[in-house]
Scaffold this active site. Structure first.
Site, PDB file in Angstrom:
ATOM      1  N   LYS A 112       0.448  -1.253  -0.081  1.00  0.00           N
ATOM      2  CA  LYS A 112      -0.137   0.380  -0.254  1.00  0.00           C
ATOM      3  C   LYS A 112       1.097   1.304   0.033  1.00  0.00           C
ATOM      4  CE  LYS A 112      -4.152  -1.404   0.187  1.00  0.00           C
ATOM      5  NZ  LYS A 112      -5.114  -1.034  -0.914  1.00  0.00           N
ATOM      6  N   LYS A 192      -3.209  -8.696  -8.518  1.00  0.00           N
ATOM      7  CA  LYS A 192      -4.427 -10.281  -7.806  1.00  0.00           C
ATOM      8  C   LYS A 192      -5.346  -8.689  -8.268  1.00  0.00           C
ATOM      9  CE  LYS A 192      -5.143  -7.823  -3.394  1.00  0.00           C
ATOM     10  NZ  LYS A 192      -6.440  -7.737  -1.579  1.00  0.00           N
ATOM     11  N   LYS A 195      -9.475  -3.611  -6.029  1.00  0.00           N
ATOM     12  CA  LYS A 195     -11.004  -2.766  -6.472  1.00  0.00           C
ATOM     13  C   LYS A 195      -9.359  -1.585  -6.756  1.00  0.00           C
ATOM     14  CE  LYS A 195     -13.575  -4.097  -1.980  1.00  0.00           C
ATOM     15  NZ  LYS A 195     -12.705  -4.016  -1.151  1.00  0.00           N
TER      16      LYS A 195
HETATM   17  N1  AQP Z   1      -8.112 -10.539  -5.712  1.00  0.00           N
HETATM   18  C1  AQP Z   1      -8.632 -12.239  -5.111  1.00  0.00           C
HETATM   19  N2  AQP Z   1      -8.627 -12.834  -5.002  1.00  0.00           N
HETATM   20  C2  AQP Z   1      -9.003 -13.817  -3.745  1.00  0.00           C
HETATM   21  N3  AQP Z   1      -9.242 -13.174  -2.991  1.00  0.00           N
HETATM   22  C3  AQP Z   1      -9.662 -11.821  -3.322  1.00  0.00           C
HETATM   23  N4  AQP Z   1      -9.774 -10.771  -2.183  1.00  0.00           N
HETATM   24  C4  AQP Z   1     -10.120  -9.608  -2.453  1.00  0.00           C
HETATM   25  N5  AQP Z   1      -9.389  -9.467  -3.767  1.00  0.00           N
HETATM   26  C5  AQP Z   1      -8.920 -11.223  -3.577  1.00  0.00           C
HETATM   27  C6  AQP Z   1     -10.179 -11.152  -0.373  1.00  0.00           C
HETATM   28  O1  AQP Z   1     -11.610 -10.508  -0.378  1.00  0.00           O
HETATM   29  C7  AQP Z   1     -12.191 -10.294   1.081  1.00  0.00           C
HETATM   30  C8  AQP Z   1     -12.183  -9.058   1.296  1.00  0.00           C
HETATM   31  O2  AQP Z   1     -11.397  -8.039   0.277  1.00  0.00           O
HETATM   32  P1  AQP Z   1     -10.958  -6.655   1.385  1.00  0.00           P
HETATM   33  O3  AQP Z   1     -12.209  -5.559   0.522  1.00  0.00           O
HETATM   34  O4  AQP Z   1     -11.379  -6.144   2.741  1.00  0.00           O
HETATM   35  O5  AQP Z   1      -9.402  -6.080   0.650  1.00  0.00           O
HETATM   36  P2  AQP Z   1      -8.970  -6.298  -0.220  1.00  0.00           P
HETATM   37  O6  AQP Z   1      -7.885  -8.128   0.065  1.00  0.00           O
HETATM   38  O7  AQP Z   1      -8.039  -5.093  -0.053  1.00  0.00           O
HETATM   39  O8  AQP Z   1     -10.041  -6.451  -1.567  1.00  0.00           O
HETATM   40  P3  AQP Z   1      -9.366  -5.579  -2.719  1.00  0.00           P
HETATM   41  O9  AQP Z   1     -10.096  -5.728  -3.619  1.00  0.00           O
HETATM   42  O10 AQP Z   1      -8.048  -5.297  -2.423  1.00  0.00           O
HETATM   43  O11 AQP Z   1      -9.489  -3.911  -1.915  1.00  0.00           O
HETATM   44  P4  AQP Z   1      -8.168  -2.585  -2.452  1.00  0.00           P
HETATM   45  O12 AQP Z   1      -8.366  -1.722  -3.609  1.00  0.00           O
HETATM   46  O13 AQP Z   1      -9.815  -0.932  -1.355  1.00  0.00           O
HETATM   47  O14 AQP Z   1      -7.685  -3.344  -0.738  1.00  0.00           O
HETATM   48  C9  AQP Z   1     -10.022 -11.146   1.944  1.00  0.00           C
HETATM   49  O15 AQP Z   1     -11.432 -12.015   2.225  1.00  0.00           O
HETATM   50  C10 AQP Z   1      -9.889 -10.926   0.395  1.00  0.00           C
HETATM   51  O16 AQP Z   1      -8.633 -11.988   0.955  1.00  0.00           O
END
Ligand code: AQP
Length: 329
Positions: A112, A192, A195
């Site tokens: 991050k 990965k 969002k």
């Molecule tokens: N690419 C992925 N593959 C499998 N699992 C995923 N998760 C997120 N991306 C993938 C799982 O979704 C849950 C919630 O995630 P989150 O929104 O709390 O945070 P994150 O992992 O940081 O998701 P993003 O989309 O990458 O959000 P941003 O961009 O805002 O940081 C978790 O169980 C995560 O493992």
């Protein structure tokens, strides 16, 4: 009595199929065996710059997606993290047991910092501690998550152990539960699905949006022409086939790719059909829920009350073990 566990998603943007496969899909199957708490973790979402005006809709949207996927408010608790102040209360307690050096080594924090240089808040640094509090507050023994969250779960176990050895046995050491698709790559085929990177297939994408995204998604870069044989093991589209398509379709696409018997266009057509089959019903149900925002707000208010009752009990135990003055009269 069914045991509790906590799992959540940040309302930091539109939910994508990585969120669905890594978390939500697993939740549904665990609702009979456990009494889970599914959180919309808004305090996590404010650790990076965000637009306040869009937050209420994002919370509603996440709740609608949970319900559409099959979260049953009779069996589970659906709540907003900031509605239960014990989450931040326990986070403060755990902060006092956390060495700063340990947090700075967590890989998600380093990522991050790289993505948003110059905007690193204390909240972002402290993210894993708040997540540990979310999980431990409900004495979770399991946490269904995607692979990216493993370092946070390791930290959660460490901090639970530290609390237990310092103040007496209170928290279980939770284990991660990983499902099929626990590490879904984005459409770029490199990072990965996330969002914040906007490399996603979203749960509310229309069939036409899905068609365009799949049509332009990268495949094996060495396969330039229809007659070139390809390598499914390095093709991002094939990595999606492994999750969405039947075994028969997977073998047909893998074999056809290696022998140039099937072109990327056909391979993508098969995948698109399977993706639409999964996403379209979720999108339609989510829209039905969104048409009744008052119902969603009621579910969330009820969820907050039920979660709070459990959270207060844990905090009572924590306060007693730590020698903090009793609060109740
Ligand atoms: N690419 C992925 N593959 C499998 N699992 C995923 N998760 C997120 N991306 C993938 C799982 O979704 C849950 C919630 O995630 P989150 O929104 O709390 O945070 P994150 O992992 O940081 O998701 P993003 O989309 O990458 O959000 P941003 O961009 O805002 O940081 C978790 O169980 C995560 O493992």
């Amino acid at each position: 009595m069914r045991k509790h566990f906590f799992s959540g998603i940040q309302p930091s943007g539109r939910l994508h199929i990585g969120n669905y496969l890594g978390a939500i899909k697993q939740w549904i199957g665990l609702q009979d065996q456990y009494a889970p708490i599914f959180g919309i973790v808004d305090y996590h979402a404010i650790t990076v710059p965000y637009e306040p005006g869009r937050m209420p809709m994002r919370v509603l949207d996440a709740a609608a997606a949970y319900l559409a996927a099959g979260v049953d408010p009779e069996k589970s608790i659906l709540m907003v993290q900031s509605h239960v102040p014990e989450h931040t209360e326990l986070a403060w307690v755990l902060n006092c047991l956390t060495p700063m050096g340990r947090l700075s080594r967590i890989p998600t924090f380093k990522d991050k910092v790289r993505q948003t240089p110059g905007q690193v808040s204390m909240g972002l640094f402290d993210y894993p501690v708040l997540m540990a509090a979310d999980i431990l507050l409900y004495k979770s023994e399991i946490v269904p998550v995607g692979e990216d969250q493993i370092p946070h779960l390791e930290f959660t176990r460490e901090i639970a152990r530290k609390f237990n050895t310092t103040f007496g046995d209170t928290f279980p050491e939770p284990a991660e539960v990983l499902g099929k698709g626990a590490k879904l790559l984005g459409l770029d085929g490199e990072f990965k699905m996330s969002k914040s990177l906007d490399n996603c297939i979203y749960l509310d994408d229309t069939d036409e949006e899905l068609r365009k995204k799949i049509a332009t998604a990268k495949t094996d870069p060495a396969r330039k022409r229809r007659d070139d044989p390809g390598d499914p093991d390095i093709c991002n589209i094939f990595s999606y086939h492994k999750i969405f398509s039947t075994e028969e379709e997977q073998s047909r696409c893998a074999e056809g790719c290696r022998t140039a018997g099937i072109g990327c266009v056909e391979c993508k057509r098969i995948l698109l059909e399977r993706m639409i089959e999964m996403i379209a019903p979720l999108r339609e149900k989510r829209e039905e829920y969104l048409a009744e925002p008052d119902h969603i707000m009621e579910v969330l208010a009820d969820g907050a009350d039920r979660a709070r009752a459990i959270a207060r009990e844990t905090m009572g135990e924590v306060r007693e073990r730590m020698g903090l003055a009793p609060r109740e009269r």
